[in-house]
Motif scaffolding. Structure first.
Motif, PDB file in Angstrom:
ATOM      1  N   GLY A  24     -60.209 -80.090 -18.295  1.00  0.00           N
ATOM      2  CA  GLY A  24     -61.159 -79.035 -18.619  1.00  0.00           C
ATOM      3  C   GLY A  24     -60.540 -77.829 -19.296  1.00  0.00           C
ATOM      4  O   GLY A  24     -61.213 -76.800 -19.453  1.00  0.00           O
ATOM      5  N   GLY A  25     -59.269 -77.928 -19.696  1.00  0.00           N
ATOM      6  CA  GLY A  25     -58.597 -76.820 -20.351  1.00  0.00           C
ATOM      7  C   GLY A  25     -58.286 -77.138 -21.801  1.00  0.00           C
ATOM      8  O   GLY A  25     -58.930 -77.957 -22.443  1.00  0.00           O
ATOM      9  N   LYS A  26     -57.276 -76.478 -22.326  1.00  0.00           N
ATOM     10  CA  LYS A  26     -56.843 -76.669 -23.706  1.00  0.00           C
ATOM     11  C   LYS A  26     -55.389 -77.135 -23.717  1.00  0.00           C
ATOM     12  O   LYS A  26     -54.588 -76.765 -22.855  1.00  0.00           O
ATOM     13  N   THR A  27     -55.069 -77.938 -24.710  1.00  0.00           N
ATOM     14  CA  THR A  27     -53.694 -78.384 -24.887  1.00  0.00           C
ATOM     15  C   THR A  27     -53.425 -78.549 -26.378  1.00  0.00           C
ATOM     16  O   THR A  27     -54.282 -78.240 -27.220  1.00  0.00           O
ATOM     17  N   LEU A  28     -52.228 -79.021 -26.707  1.00  0.00           N
ATOM     18  CA  LEU A  28     -51.838 -79.199 -28.102  1.00  0.00           C
ATOM     19  C   LEU A  28     -51.654 -80.677 -28.416  1.00  0.00           C
ATOM     20  O   LEU A  28     -51.298 -81.462 -27.540  1.00  0.00           O
ATOM     21  N   ALA A  29     -51.888 -81.029 -29.685  1.00  0.00           N
ATOM     22  CA  ALA A  29     -51.736 -82.417 -30.103  1.00  0.00           C
ATOM     23  C   ALA A  29     -51.397 -82.466 -31.584  1.00  0.00           C
ATOM     24  O   ALA A  29     -51.674 -81.520 -32.328  1.00  0.00           O
ATOM     25  N   LEU A  30     -50.792 -83.571 -32.019  1.00  0.00           N
ATOM     26  CA  LEU A  30     -50.466 -83.775 -33.426  1.00  0.00           C
ATOM     27  C   LEU A  30     -51.717 -84.228 -34.181  1.00  0.00           C
ATOM     28  O   LEU A  30     -52.554 -84.957 -33.641  1.00  0.00           O
ATOM     29  N   ALA A  31     -51.837 -83.812 -35.446  1.00  0.00           N
ATOM     30  CA  ALA A  31     -53.008 -84.166 -36.245  1.00  0.00           C
ATOM     31  C   ALA A  31     -52.677 -83.979 -37.715  1.00  0.00           C
ATOM     32  O   ALA A  31     -51.634 -83.420 -38.079  1.00  0.00           O
ATOM     33  N   ASP A  32     -53.583 -84.432 -38.567  1.00  0.00           N
ATOM     34  CA  ASP A  32     -53.465 -84.211 -40.007  1.00  0.00           C
ATOM     35  C   ASP A  32     -53.894 -82.773 -40.298  1.00  0.00           C
ATOM     36  O   ASP A  32     -55.049 -82.402 -40.046  1.00  0.00           O
ATOM     37  N   PRO A  33     -53.001 -81.931 -40.846  1.00  0.00           N
ATOM     38  CA  PRO A  33     -53.372 -80.518 -41.041  1.00  0.00           C
ATOM     39  C   PRO A  33     -54.484 -80.324 -42.057  1.00  0.00           C
ATOM     40  O   PRO A  33     -55.190 -79.322 -42.018  1.00  0.00           O
ATOM     41  N   ALA A  34     -54.649 -81.288 -42.976  1.00  0.00           N
ATOM     42  CA  ALA A  34     -55.672 -81.142 -44.018  1.00  0.00           C
ATOM     43  C   ALA A  34     -57.081 -81.184 -43.459  1.00  0.00           C
ATOM     44  O   ALA A  34     -58.022 -80.677 -44.075  1.00  0.00           O
ATOM     45  N   VAL A  35     -57.258 -81.797 -42.287  1.00  0.00           N
ATOM     46  CA  VAL A  35     -58.600 -81.913 -41.708  1.00  0.00           C
ATOM     47  C   VAL A  35     -58.691 -81.201 -40.359  1.00  0.00           C
ATOM     48  O   VAL A  35     -59.680 -81.345 -39.645  1.00  0.00           O
ATOM     49  N   ALA A  36     -57.671 -80.441 -40.005  1.00  0.00           N
ATOM     50  CA  ALA A  36     -57.626 -79.823 -38.676  1.00  0.00           C
ATOM     51  C   ALA A  36     -58.596 -78.659 -38.540  1.00  0.00           C
ATOM     52  O   ALA A  36     -59.112 -78.391 -37.451  1.00  0.00           O
ATOM     53  N   GLY A  37     -58.852 -77.930 -39.649  1.00  0.00           N
ATOM     54  CA  GLY A  37     -59.769 -76.794 -39.595  1.00  0.00           C
ATOM     55  C   GLY A  37     -59.252 -75.678 -38.709  1.00  0.00           C
ATOM     56  O   GLY A  37     -58.041 -75.467 -38.579  1.00  0.00           O
ATOM     57  N   PRO A  38     -60.157 -74.951 -38.051  1.00  0.00           N
ATOM     58  CA  PRO A  38     -59.745 -73.800 -37.232  1.00  0.00           C
ATOM     59  C   PRO A  38     -58.937 -74.173 -36.002  1.00  0.00           C
ATOM     60  O   PRO A  38     -58.358 -73.289 -35.357  1.00  0.00           O
ATOM     61  N   ALA A  39     -58.887 -75.465 -35.634  1.00  0.00           N
ATOM     62  CA  ALA A  39     -58.100 -75.870 -34.470  1.00  0.00           C
ATOM     63  C   ALA A  39     -56.602 -75.883 -34.768  1.00  0.00           C
ATOM     64  O   ALA A  39     -55.791 -75.972 -33.845  1.00  0.00           O
ATOM     65  N   LEU A  40     -56.222 -75.787 -36.061  1.00  0.00           N
ATOM     66  CA  LEU A  40     -54.810 -75.838 -36.431  1.00  0.00           C
ATOM     67  C   LEU A  40     -54.070 -74.614 -35.891  1.00  0.00           C
ATOM     68  O   LEU A  40     -54.495 -73.481 -36.090  1.00  0.00           O
ATOM     69  N   ARG A  41     -52.962 -74.857 -35.197  1.00  0.00           N
ATOM     70  CA  ARG A  41     -52.150 -73.767 -34.678  1.00  0.00           C
ATOM     71  C   ARG A  41     -50.881 -73.566 -35.504  1.00  0.00           C
ATOM     72  O   ARG A  41     -50.502 -72.449 -35.809  1.00  0.00           O
ATOM     73  N   PHE A  42     -50.215 -74.628 -35.880  1.00  0.00           N
ATOM     74  CA  PHE A  42     -49.062 -74.516 -36.777  1.00  0.00           C
ATOM     75  C   PHE A  42     -48.762 -75.890 -37.350  1.00  0.00           C
ATOM     76  O   PHE A  42     -49.347 -76.907 -36.928  1.00  0.00           O
ATOM     77  N   CYS A  43     -47.866 -75.939 -38.340  1.00  0.00           N
ATOM     78  CA  CYS A  43     -47.494 -77.188 -39.000  1.00  0.00           C
ATOM     79  C   CYS A  43     -45.994 -77.419 -38.867  1.00  0.00           C
ATOM     80  O   CYS A  43     -45.212 -76.463 -38.744  1.00  0.00           O
ATOM     81  N   ILE A  44     -45.596 -78.681 -38.885  1.00  0.00           N
ATOM     82  CA  ILE A  44     -44.180 -79.020 -38.781  1.00  0.00           C
ATOM     83  C   ILE A  44     -43.811 -79.989 -39.896  1.00  0.00           C
ATOM     84  O   ILE A  44     -44.662 -80.683 -40.463  1.00  0.00           O
ATOM     85  N   LEU A  45     -42.527 -80.007 -40.223  1.00  0.00           N
ATOM     86  CA  LEU A  45     -42.010 -80.931 -41.224  1.00  0.00           C
ATOM     87  C   LEU A  45     -41.856 -82.319 -40.615  1.00  0.00           C
ATOM     88  O   LEU A  45     -41.771 -82.472 -39.391  1.00  0.00           O
ATOM     89  N   ARG A  46     -41.768 -83.311 -41.476  1.00  0.00           N
ATOM     90  CA  ARG A  46     -41.508 -84.673 -41.000  1.00  0.00           C
ATOM     91  C   ARG A  46     -40.108 -84.750 -40.397  1.00  0.00           C
ATOM     92  O   ARG A  46     -39.212 -83.993 -40.790  1.00  0.00           O
TER      93      ARG A  46
END
Length: 644
Positions: A567-589
């Motif tokens: 019921g809380g919030k956490t972080l997960a990996l995703a495609d930044p191009a479609v992340a929208g406002p949920a994006l927190r930061f980006c990382i390199l490969r």
């Protein structure tokens, strides 16, 4: 017989007259050939493009990107033009030659496309003569009221600007005139209307109305008594207790060779359209507190008080934002790690009982810039990682030494944006850079070059926040384009020693810089990490975990905020191009090896969907497991872990 001789004489006279008459089409065409050089990305004309013929006749595009070509003997023929421009390029032919051959004709036109390498777009020249000369010669309209010679100004040094009583007020340094090599050395000025309130769209130009003397030349507005020029800096507009707007600046008196012998404060008198002296600062200028009051300003509230901050180029000097304080040298504060009341050469640092360095606002103390930091590091008094200013190229990790510049809060980036010129880059003072930080004090770490001026200077740049467009997505800045200090062997006709305007689109992916990612939740209940904008200005006091862009760009993997199974919030990996406002930061490969980056790992909570990320491969948290391999790479924090 006589009649024959008369007729023969008349014929010879006609021949001689024809020979001596000008050949209108071949020797003096009635209409020039128009050449328009445009940015292939935007289609807009590009100013300051050099076109040079094979026999070294130089033409330079005006602020519409236009050249009026009318060379007798060449017009009407096929002519080759070599093409060159700061921060732009044209393709080479098979011989490695850059340029284009054009079939010229009186009244004709050719359009050339040029590729922009700069991130920033060059727009127009703000000051000087002949800003739209070639346009007018070829029938192209000019957007400004005085497109050829405004205020009899040929060249102007170092702009200052502020919005005062509903109009933009502009001031410059030394100014050239047509009548004599020596001009105005006591701060000429002008006004213009704001965009949307009678003024031009800043993408088109600035309609200046100069304060002029009886001869029509831009008059002095700050002629303080004493030998030599009067220069001003630190322009600021304040509101007093009666609700009146008042405009202040600091002045310096200069004598040969380039020695400052007096510093003080001045205030604008709107009845006289000139500055009047309000204070003279005590002590020798090189040790006076007043020497820190230089650069472009902004106002910002810290705690329960408003301050005027001075960018040198970092905003590490301030005074309370009230008329009494701004002319009081004892009210000046600098943000420093030096002991209060000391100077850099005394090498006394403010440390606590455990040796930890303390930065704070202090009075009667010298400002500590990048060079001052270097001096203390070399002396063994300061560790490199303790230095507040850690500016470097985001791609190469190469250190960048900032000179002049200005900072402003940007609503689009939700950060403080710093636009500055580098000293000692590929040209001495010609490389413009972009950086951003979560607070006025930093962290100022990563930067991207946005404009270059090959072997030419572009100093004292000013960001014009009143010109921001589309919620701050588009910003405008200008600087002094001059051969001074550059080692340039040639000076650019008409452009030399004048102000050049640029605009910068902050949505450009090349401006996706590594930003501070903070440790915000030691219990990892929400992933434990956040960037400055997500903290809603709450970066102060937080520890920096690492640096990573908070928008897509060179980094190709996104970290987003999602709901967890508790019921809380956490972080997960995703495609930044479609992340929208949920994006927190980006990382390199993971395979990336960009300078100053380090592996980052995913940590997962046993029996839960909760995830977080860390650059510590040995982080021991009960109930959490680390991914066997790095999931990407981020930038290490090179400086202090805390933000003030």
């Amino acid at each position: 017989m006589t009649t024959s001789w008369i007729r023969a004489g008349a014929a010879w006279l006609a021949i001689l007259a024809a020979a001596s008459a000008p050949a209108e089409e071949s020797a003096s065409p009635s209409k020039p050939f128009r050449i328009v050089v445009v940015d292939e990305q935007t289609g807009r004309g590009v100013p300051l493009v050099e076109l040079r013929t094979v026999n070294q006749i130089l033409y330079v595009t005006d602020s519409n990107g236009v050249v009026a070509f009318d060379e007798p003997g060449l017009i009407g023929r096929r002519v080759f033009f070599a093409i060159k421009s700061h921060g732009y390029e044209s393709p080479k032919d098979g011989f490695g030659i850059v340029g284009a051959a054009l079939d010229t004709s009186p009244g004709g036109e050719a359009r050339l496309k040029i590729k922009r390498l700069n991130v920033a777009e060059r727009l127009y020249r703000v000051t000087g003569a002949g800003i739209y000369r070639d346009s007018l010669l070829t029938g192209v309209p000019a957007p400004t009221r005085e497109p050829l010679l405004d205020g009899l100004v040929l060249g102007q040094d170092s702009v200052l600007s502020a919005v005062y009583r509903g109009k933009i007020h502009w001031f410059w340094g030394d100014t050239n005139q047509p009548a004599y090599p020596l001009g105005n050395f006591h701060t000429p000025g002008a006004v213009s209307d704001l965009p949307g309130k009678g003024g031009l769209d800043p993408s088109r130009g600035v309609d200046l109305i100069y304060f002029v003397d009886e001869k029509g030349f831009a008059k002095p507005t700050s002629k303080m008594p004493g030998e030599g020029p009067t220069w001003i800096t630190g322009l600021a507009v304040l509101t007093d207790d009666q609700g009146r707007e008042r405009m202040f600046a600091n002045y310096a008196k200069i004598k040969p060779p380039m020695t400052t012998y007096e510093l003080g404060a001045v205030e604008w008198d709107p009845a006289k359209n000139e500055f009047v002296k309000r204070a003279v600062y005590s002590g020798p200028p090189e040790t006076s507190t007043g020497e820190t009051l230089s650069g472009h300003t902004f106002q910002h509230r810290d705690g329960d008080r408003d301050y005027v901050y001075y960018c040198n180029p970092f905003p590490l000097t301030r005074v309370p934002a009230d008329p009494a304080s701004i002319i009081d040298e004892k009210a000046v504060e600098v943000f420093t790690c030096l002991e209060a009341g000391t100077r850099i050469d005394q090498e006394k640092l403010d440390r606590d009982d455990e040796g930890r360095l303390r930065y704070s606002w202090k009075k009667a103390t010298q400002r500590l810039d990048q060079r001052g930091q270097d001096r203390l590091v070399k002396a063994g008094k300061l560790k490199a990682e303790e230095a507040l200013l850690q500016l470097r190229d985001a791609t190469t990790g190469k250190r960048v030494l900032a000179h002049g510049g200005s900072a402003a809060w940007n609503a689009y980036r939700r950060r403080w944006v710093l636009l500055f010129v580098e000293i000692g880059g590929t040209s001495m003072l010609g490389e413009m850079w972009f950086s951003e930080a979560d607070t006025p004090l930093g962290p100022w770490v990563h930067a991207r070059k946005i404009a270059t001026h090959d072997t030419y200077s572009f100093y004292n740049p000013k960001q014009h926040a009143m010109f921001d467009q589309d919620g701050g997505r588009v910003v405008y800045f200008e600087g002094t384009y001059t051969a001074s200090f550059s080692g340039a062997k040639e000076q650019t006709p008409r452009y030399e020693y004048n102000q050049m305007m640029y605009r910068l689109d902050l949505s450009d992916a090349r401006l996706s810089l590594p930003a501070a990612v903070y440790e915000v939740d030691p219990m990892l209940a929400t992933g434990g990490l956040a960037t400055g904008p997500a903290l809603a200005h709450g970066a102060r006091g937080k520890a920096i975990a690492f640096f990573a862009p908070d928008r897509p760009g060179t980094a190709e993997i996104g970290v987003v905020e999602v709901a967890d199974d508790r019921g809380g919030k956490t972080l997960a990996l995703a495609d930044p191009a479609v992340a929208g406002p949920a994006l927190r930061f980006c990382i390199l490969r993971p395979e990336s090896r960009l300078a100053e980056t380090t592996p980052i790992y995913e940590y997962s909570r046993e029996g839960s969907t909760q995830r977080t990320f860390s650059i510590d491969p040995d982080r021991a948290i009960e109930g959490w497991r680390r991914s066997p391999q790095p999931v990407g790479r981020v930038w290490k924090n090179p400086g202090p872990t805390q933000v003030w």
